[in-house]
Design an enzyme around this catalytic site. Structure first.
Site, PDB file in Angstrom:
ATOM      1  N   LYS A 156       0.874  -1.308  -0.403  1.00 38.29           N
ATOM      2  CA  LYS A 156      -0.055  -0.234  -0.143  1.00 38.29           C
ATOM      3  C   LYS A 156       0.504   1.485  -0.106  1.00 38.29           C
ATOM      4  CE  LYS A 156      -4.075  -2.528   0.037  1.00 38.29           C
ATOM      5  NZ  LYS A 156      -3.328  -3.528   0.842  1.00 38.29           N
ATOM      6  N   ASP A 157       1.643   1.092   0.708  1.00 39.13           N
ATOM      7  CA  ASP A 157       2.852   2.357   0.913  1.00 39.13           C
ATOM      8  C   ASP A 157       3.033   3.265  -1.116  1.00 39.13           C
ATOM      9  OD1 ASP A 157       3.815   2.628   3.568  1.00 39.13           O
ATOM     10  OD2 ASP A 157       4.752   1.425   3.773  1.00 39.13           O
TER      11      ASP A 157
END
Ligand SMILES: *Cc1c(COP(=O)(O)O)cnc(C)c1O
Length: 492
Positions: free
Chosen positions: A108-109
């Protein structure tokens, strides 16, 4: 480039508007009106990750302007990531695309490092002076990545709802220890689907949104319903292909497959977008855990979310209502917005819809891996190759094994490796046959020893941080919690 709603093609907005708004007013998701073509791959071959990200984002968000886009890319993919933003690890003809080297140790980063910058630039570009409240429902990893990405961002508040008891202890600790004045975290007594439905309801409640606006705020989303999440995820598939080319693991133009462990269908949709842009991808292998709603959908053509949700060792995929599937059925039905609208109405009312009569995409293969298959996959890969995967990645690896034994296909497969094993140390140790200590941090240390690498600082520092966010509520109370926080200022 315009972005149209999946439920009404006449509704369209600019890229900036799509990012700030998050979701279309009638509930549809924004999609690009067409897929831009990638430059010839030879011209992209020697670009850094950052340069490639700029190239691809510029194809979609031209209205942001070169300077803003460049600044967003530079601010996102800086020293938060290792030198090689996305390291790769090949075992035979399978290559793990390690997407988890950002601050919160999950893929998700990759998108949430850049979304805050895109959102700020978009708001400025639109002359938007109101503060933005970013609402997030999380199955475990989006929450922390959003908190990390938006923490300290001027003019933006971020509120995260997670299922209490439905995330790993490490994921919970990451969220509740978040610092930053503009962050709010609340557990709900329900599952991820309840959290996601709750957020969608809040967006659709005119009395709430009006009150919010009167107070000088607007609402937006950092979930993968926001197109600003999806487009940055295209980059790593192109990057991965180019690296394989550079390392001469494949020849120019050679088609490869991609396998993605999936929940909300965002990450695999980004691979589909890459393919539509001209990247030589052949099959997309969709991997689910025990919550096999997508496996069944692709084999039967019927989406059936009316079933019990299982809590598994891959919590970020414990999802029954898969948001981004809406975008996929829109594209793969030749943009039949009416059919999408009908399907989504049916989904809302009956938790199911029938898609049998629509064209099937022959390039999609779908498999599931239960808990035993996940453990076996982790154990075998470790024993045979010394490589340690997290449970989400193991779901994908198991799907690849099933695909290969079913088809006999030995072509190159890029596997999206979505989380660091350190986020799920207990399950990983147990799968390998190692004793599992009670204490989660001891488990992390044991895993570090086994892998012969140091404990990541992002995990280490959790030991020292105070749990700052203690709010819990029922799913029906989510709006009330936000009212207290932003409209009446009675909780902190
Ligand atoms: C979010 C997540 C997934 C699922 O990704 P989708 O885009 O929702 O399909 C898989 N693995 C991990 C570790 C995640 O955090």
């Amino acid at each position: 480039m315009k972005f149209v709603s999946t439920r009404d093609k006449k509704t369209w907005v600019s890229g900036q508007q799509a990012i700030v708004q998050g979701i279309s007013e009638e509930g549809g998701l924004f999609v690009p009106e067409c897929f831009p073509r990638l430059k010839p791959l030879g011209e992209l071959l020697n670009l850094s990750y950052q340069e490639l990200a700029y190239e691809i984002l510029a194809l979609y968000f031209e209205d942001l302007g070169e300077t803003s886009l460049q600044m967003a890319v530079d601010a996102a993919y800086d020293e938060k990531f290792p030198n090689e933003v996305v390291p790769m690890h090949s075992i035979g003809n399978s290559t793990f695309l390690e997407l988890f080297h950002g601050r919160t140790l999950a893929f998700k980063d990759m998108a949430l490092s850049i979304l805050p910058h895109l959102m700020k630039a978009s708001a400025e570009g639109l002359g938007e002076e109101r503060e933005i409240i970013v609402l997030v429902a999380t199955s475990g990893d989006t929450g922390k990545a959003a908190l990390e990405g938006f923490s300290g961002a001027k003019g933006i508040e971020v509120s995260v709802f997670y299922p209490d008891g439905g995330v790993s202890e490490m994921q919970r600790l990451q969220m509740v220890t978040t610092q930053g004045e503009n962050t709010y975290v609340c557990g709900i007594r329900g599952n991820f689907d309840d959290a996601q439905t709750g957020v969608k309801k809040i967006f659709a409640d005119p009395s709430f949104t009006q009150e919010v606006m009167q107070k000088g705020y607007i609402l937006s989303s950092a979930n993968s319903i926001n197109i600003g999440r999806l487009i940055p995820q295209i980059v790593y598939y192109v990057y991965g292909y180019l690296q394989l080319l550079k390392e001469e693991k494949i020849k120019g133009g050679e088609k490869i497959h991609v396998c993605v462990p999936t929940g909300n269908f965002g990450n695999v949709l980004a691979a589909y977008y890459a393919k539509e842009m001209g990247l030589p991808l052949d099959r997309l292998i969709v991997a689910s855990n025990d919550n096999r709603v997508l496996t069944d959908f692709f084999s039967e053509g019927i989406y059936d979310g009316d079933r019990p949700l299982y809590l598994t060792s891959s919590p970020s995929m414990d999802i029954l209502i898969s948001s981004n599937l809406e975008r996929f059925i829109y594209h793969s039905s030749n943009e039949d917005a009416q059919a999408v609208m009908d399907a989504m109405d049916s989904l809302k009312q009956n938790r199911r819809f029938d898609w049998q009569s629509q064209i099937k995409d022959p390039s999609i293969y779908a498999y599931m891996a239960d808990e035993e298959a996940v453990s076996k996959s982790i154990r075998e890969l470790y024993l045979e190759h010394g490589y340690v995967m997290d449970p989400h990645t193991a779901v994908a690896n198991s799907a690849v094994q099933q695909y290969r034994s079913e088809t006999g296909d030995s072509a190159q497969i890029l596997i999206a490796s979505t989380a660091s094993p350190f986020k799920f140390a207990g399950k990983v140790l147990k799968s390998i046959g190692h004793e599992v200590p009670q204490d989660e941090f001891k488990a992390v240390e044991d895993l570090a020893q086994l892998m012969e690498i140091p404990v990541p600082t992002a995990v280490q520092e959790l030991l020292e941080l105070e749990e700052r966010h203690r709010d819990l509520c029922q799913p029906e109370e989510m709006e009330e919690m936000l009212c207290k926080k932003y409209l009446r200022g009675t909780n902190d």
